[in-house]
Design a protein around this motif. Structure first.
Motif, PDB file in Angstrom:
ATOM      1  N   VAL A 289      -3.873   0.915  -2.707  1.00 18.99           N
ATOM      2  CA  VAL A 289      -3.379  -0.438  -3.035  1.00 18.99           C
ATOM      3  C   VAL A 289      -3.484  -0.817  -4.623  1.00 18.99           C
ATOM      4  O   VAL A 289      -3.926  -0.081  -5.307  1.00 18.99           O
TER       5      VAL A 289
ATOM      6  N   THR B  56      -4.779   6.027   1.242  1.00 18.90           N
ATOM      7  CA  THR B  56      -3.922   4.932   0.919  1.00 18.90           C
ATOM      8  C   THR B  56      -4.394   4.209  -0.270  1.00 18.90           C
ATOM      9  O   THR B  56      -5.639   4.112  -0.437  1.00 18.90           O
TER      10      THR B  56
ATOM     11  N   SER C 268       0.934  -1.167  -0.005  1.00 16.39           N
ATOM     12  CA  SER C 268       0.052  -0.133   0.033  1.00 16.39           C
ATOM     13  C   SER C 268       0.788   1.148  -0.041  1.00 16.39           C
ATOM     14  O   SER C 268       1.971   1.211   0.285  1.00 16.39           O
TER      15      SER C 268
ATOM     16  N   ASN D 187       0.573   5.444   0.946  1.00 18.03           N
ATOM     17  CA  ASN D 187      -0.012   6.554   1.439  1.00 18.03           C
ATOM     18  C   ASN D 187       0.407   7.729   0.779  1.00 18.03           C
ATOM     19  O   ASN D 187       1.698   8.056   0.794  1.00 18.03           O
TER      20      ASN D 187
ATOM     21  N   TYR E 191      -4.636   5.355   5.966  1.00 20.59           N
ATOM     22  CA  TYR E 191      -4.355   4.254   7.082  1.00 20.59           C
ATOM     23  C   TYR E 191      -3.167   4.962   7.935  1.00 20.59           C
ATOM     24  O   TYR E 191      -1.968   5.239   7.631  1.00 20.59           O
TER      25      TYR E 191
ATOM     26  N   GLN F 169      -9.599   1.174  -5.114  1.00 16.91           N
ATOM     27  CA  GLN F 169      -8.404   0.961  -4.504  1.00 16.91           C
ATOM     28  C   GLN F 169      -7.792   2.051  -3.666  1.00 16.91           C
ATOM     29  O   GLN F 169      -6.647   2.176  -3.161  1.00 16.91           O
TER      30      GLN F 169
END
Length: 128
Positions: free
Chosen positions: A88, A86, A53, A55, A77, A72
């Motif tokens: 992904v 965040t 991940s 940020n 986080y 996504q």
């Protein structure tokens, strides 16, 4: 695969470097001018438990739009959820380039003008 690509994109920004204050599983991307200024974070790339991940800082209004349009992208986080997202894996590469550049731009815009110029930053409007 995303980990290396995202890392390469972040480190390609002028004045960017990585630090590991939270351990080897979390690369923090920061901006500093010749080590003279206090470094400012623009990204946190995590690779824990087989999950990747990233940020990134984001304008609050845009952050909400991005979250609504892309599964996504979620609130940051362990970050200020108003100003950080965040991400992904699963977004197109050109979108990731834009997200990383936007995060970098938001952070560098807060630096003194002399530091911005030393990094060759042209500003939010000129870069698009």
């Amino acid at each position: 695969m995303e980990y290396e690509l995202w890392r390469e994109l972040a480190l390609g920004m002028p004045g960017a470097y990585e630090d590991f204050p939270f351990g080897e599983d979390a690369a923090v991307f920061k901006i500093a001018v010749n080590g003279k200024s206090k470094a400012k974070m623009f990204g946190l790339l995590s690779h824990r438990f087989g999950l990747v991940s990233l940020n990134l800082k984001c304008d609050p209004a845009l952050a909400e739009q991005l979250r609504a349009a892309n599964e996504q992208i979620t609130p940051g986080y362990h970050m200020n959820k108003k100003h950080w997202n965040t991400v992904v894996p699963g977004l197109p590469e050109d979108m990731m380039v834009d997200l990383i550049e936007d995060s970098y731009d938001l952070v560098i815009a807060s630096l003194p003008r002399a530091e911005q110029e030393a990094l060759g930053w042209r500003g939010l409007v000129e870069r698009g």
